[in-house]
Design a protein around this motif. Structure first.
Motif, PDB file in Angstrom:
ATOM      1  N   ASN A  58      -0.164   8.358  -0.812  1.00 34.84           N
ATOM      2  CA  ASN A  58       0.062   9.016  -2.120  1.00 34.84           C
ATOM      3  C   ASN A  58       1.532   9.351  -2.332  1.00 34.84           C
ATOM      4  O   ASN A  58       2.062   9.168  -3.428  1.00 34.84           O
ATOM      5  CB  ASN A  58      -0.781  10.281  -2.229  1.00 34.84           C
ATOM      6  CG  ASN A  58      -2.257   9.983  -2.364  1.00 34.84           C
ATOM      7  OD1 ASN A  58      -2.657   8.901  -2.777  1.00 34.84           O
ATOM      8  ND2 ASN A  58      -3.088  10.953  -1.991  1.00 34.84           N
ATOM      9  N   ARG A  59       2.196   9.842  -1.312  1.00 37.75           N
ATOM     10  CA  ARG A  59       3.603  10.235  -1.438  1.00 37.75           C
ATOM     11  C   ARG A  59       4.525   9.027  -1.616  1.00 37.75           C
ATOM     12  O   ARG A  59       5.567   9.129  -2.243  1.00 37.75           O
ATOM     13  CB  ARG A  59       4.037  11.071  -0.250  1.00 37.75           C
ATOM     14  CG  ARG A  59       3.284  12.395  -0.191  1.00 37.75           C
ATOM     15  CD  ARG A  59       3.940  13.375   0.734  1.00 37.75           C
ATOM     16  NE  ARG A  59       3.143  14.571   0.892  1.00 37.75           N
ATOM     17  CZ  ARG A  59       3.289  15.665   0.170  1.00 37.75           C
ATOM     18  NH1 ARG A  59       4.189  15.723  -0.779  1.00 37.75           N
ATOM     19  NH2 ARG A  59       2.547  16.726   0.411  1.00 37.75           N
ATOM     20  N   LEU A  60       4.128   7.899  -1.035  1.00 31.26           N
ATOM     21  CA  LEU A  60       4.926   6.677  -1.153  1.00 31.26           C
ATOM     22  C   LEU A  60       4.546   5.849  -2.380  1.00 31.26           C
ATOM     23  O   LEU A  60       5.211   4.861  -2.681  1.00 31.26           O
ATOM     24  CB  LEU A  60       4.759   5.809   0.110  1.00 31.26           C
ATOM     25  CG  LEU A  60       5.269   6.397   1.414  1.00 31.26           C
ATOM     26  CD1 LEU A  60       4.889   5.484   2.582  1.00 31.26           C
ATOM     27  CD2 LEU A  60       6.779   6.607   1.368  1.00 31.26           C
ATOM     28  N   TYR A  61       3.457   6.248  -3.054  1.00 31.17           N
ATOM     29  CA  TYR A  61       2.942   5.503  -4.207  1.00 31.17           C
ATOM     30  C   TYR A  61       2.614   4.062  -3.815  1.00 31.17           C
ATOM     31  O   TYR A  61       2.943   3.115  -4.529  1.00 31.17           O
ATOM     32  CB  TYR A  61       3.923   5.542  -5.392  1.00 31.17           C
ATOM     33  CG  TYR A  61       4.233   6.938  -5.846  1.00 31.17           C
ATOM     34  CD1 TYR A  61       3.330   7.659  -6.620  1.00 31.17           C
ATOM     35  CD2 TYR A  61       5.423   7.553  -5.479  1.00 31.17           C
ATOM     36  CE1 TYR A  61       3.607   8.950  -7.031  1.00 31.17           C
ATOM     37  CE2 TYR A  61       5.708   8.848  -5.879  1.00 31.17           C
ATOM     38  CZ  TYR A  61       4.801   9.544  -6.653  1.00 31.17           C
ATOM     39  OH  TYR A  61       5.075  10.818  -7.047  1.00 31.17           O
ATOM     40  N   LEU A  62       1.961   3.913  -2.659  1.00 32.71           N
ATOM     41  CA  LEU A  62       1.591   2.597  -2.149  1.00 32.71           C
ATOM     42  C   LEU A  62       0.100   2.543  -1.867  1.00 32.71           C
ATOM     43  O   LEU A  62      -0.539   3.575  -1.655  1.00 32.71           O
ATOM     44  CB  LEU A  62       2.343   2.297  -0.847  1.00 32.71           C
ATOM     45  CG  LEU A  62       3.858   2.150  -0.932  1.00 32.71           C
ATOM     46  CD1 LEU A  62       4.450   2.031   0.468  1.00 32.71           C
ATOM     47  CD2 LEU A  62       4.239   0.944  -1.778  1.00 32.71           C
ATOM     48  N   ALA A  63      -0.421   1.334  -1.820  1.00 34.12           N
ATOM     49  CA  ALA A  63      -1.820   1.147  -1.435  1.00 34.12           C
ATOM     50  C   ALA A  63      -2.014   1.603   0.006  1.00 34.12           C
ATOM     51  O   ALA A  63      -1.086   1.534   0.831  1.00 34.12           O
ATOM     52  CB  ALA A  63      -2.198  -0.328  -1.570  1.00 34.12           C
ATOM     53  N   HIS A  64      -3.213   2.059   0.312  1.00 32.30           N
ATOM     54  CA  HIS A  64      -3.543   2.532   1.656  1.00 32.30           C
ATOM     55  C   HIS A  64      -3.261   1.442   2.694  1.00 32.30           C
ATOM     56  O   HIS A  64      -2.701   1.713   3.767  1.00 32.30           O
ATOM     57  CB  HIS A  64      -5.013   2.967   1.695  1.00 32.30           C
ATOM     58  CG  HIS A  64      -5.364   3.806   2.864  1.00 32.30           C
ATOM     59  ND1 HIS A  64      -5.641   3.273   4.088  1.00 32.30           N
ATOM     60  CD2 HIS A  64      -5.491   5.150   2.998  1.00 32.30           C
ATOM     61  CE1 HIS A  64      -5.927   4.239   4.941  1.00 32.30           C
ATOM     62  NE2 HIS A  64      -5.839   5.387   4.296  1.00 32.30           N
TER      63      HIS A  64
END
Length: 147
Positions: A58-64
């Motif tokens: 979430n903090r990196l705005y990336l897929a899991h």
């Protein structure tokens, strides 16, 4: 200069200063074969010891899945380690290792040195006022981001 022009100038200055400070600090990453994104993940793991991969994602705005790949590389490099959460074994925590802390410290030292260089021309009064002004702006920024 109008208020709007001042704000535009402040935004541009903050953006450029931030980019320059990051760039100087990240020169060290080549030594450790870390990408800037891996370093950002490492910083989050340092700032929030025991962060989960979901939180980091979430903090990196990336897929899991992308975040998991980054964590794999950091763990294989000895920068972090995974640990199952005692209360719920399904949750995996990311914990910093000494090597990860070392990289962060080296980057921060390099950034501090650069900031010292670029603020050396300021008067002693300007130097003493700047931290308070920046801290106040940061506080407002954090308050507005939490809303």
């Amino acid at each position: 200069m109008s208020d709007k022009d001042s704000i535009i100038s402040i935004e541009k200055s903050i953006r450029y200063i931030s980019a320059h400070v990051k760039s100087h600090g990240r020169e060290i990453l080549k030594t450790y074969e870390l990408s800037p994104l891996q370093f950002v993940a490492l910083q989050w793991a340092s700032d929030k010891e025991g962060i989960t991969i979901g939180e980091l994602s979430n903090r990196l705005y990336l897929a899991h899945s992308t975040t998991t790949d980054i964590v794999d590389k950091l763990e294989n490099g000895g920068f972090i380690k995974r640990q199952k959460y005692e209360k719920d074994k399904r949750i995996v925590l990311i914990l910093m290792q000494d090597k990860g802390r070392q990289v962060i410290n080296e980057v921060i030292e390099k950034r501090i040195s650069y900031i010292s260089e670029i603020t050396d021309h300021l008067t002693s009064d300007e130097k003493s006022m700047l931290p308070g002004i920046l801290k106040s702006i940061l506080h407002e920024s954090e308050q507005n981001s939490n809303g």
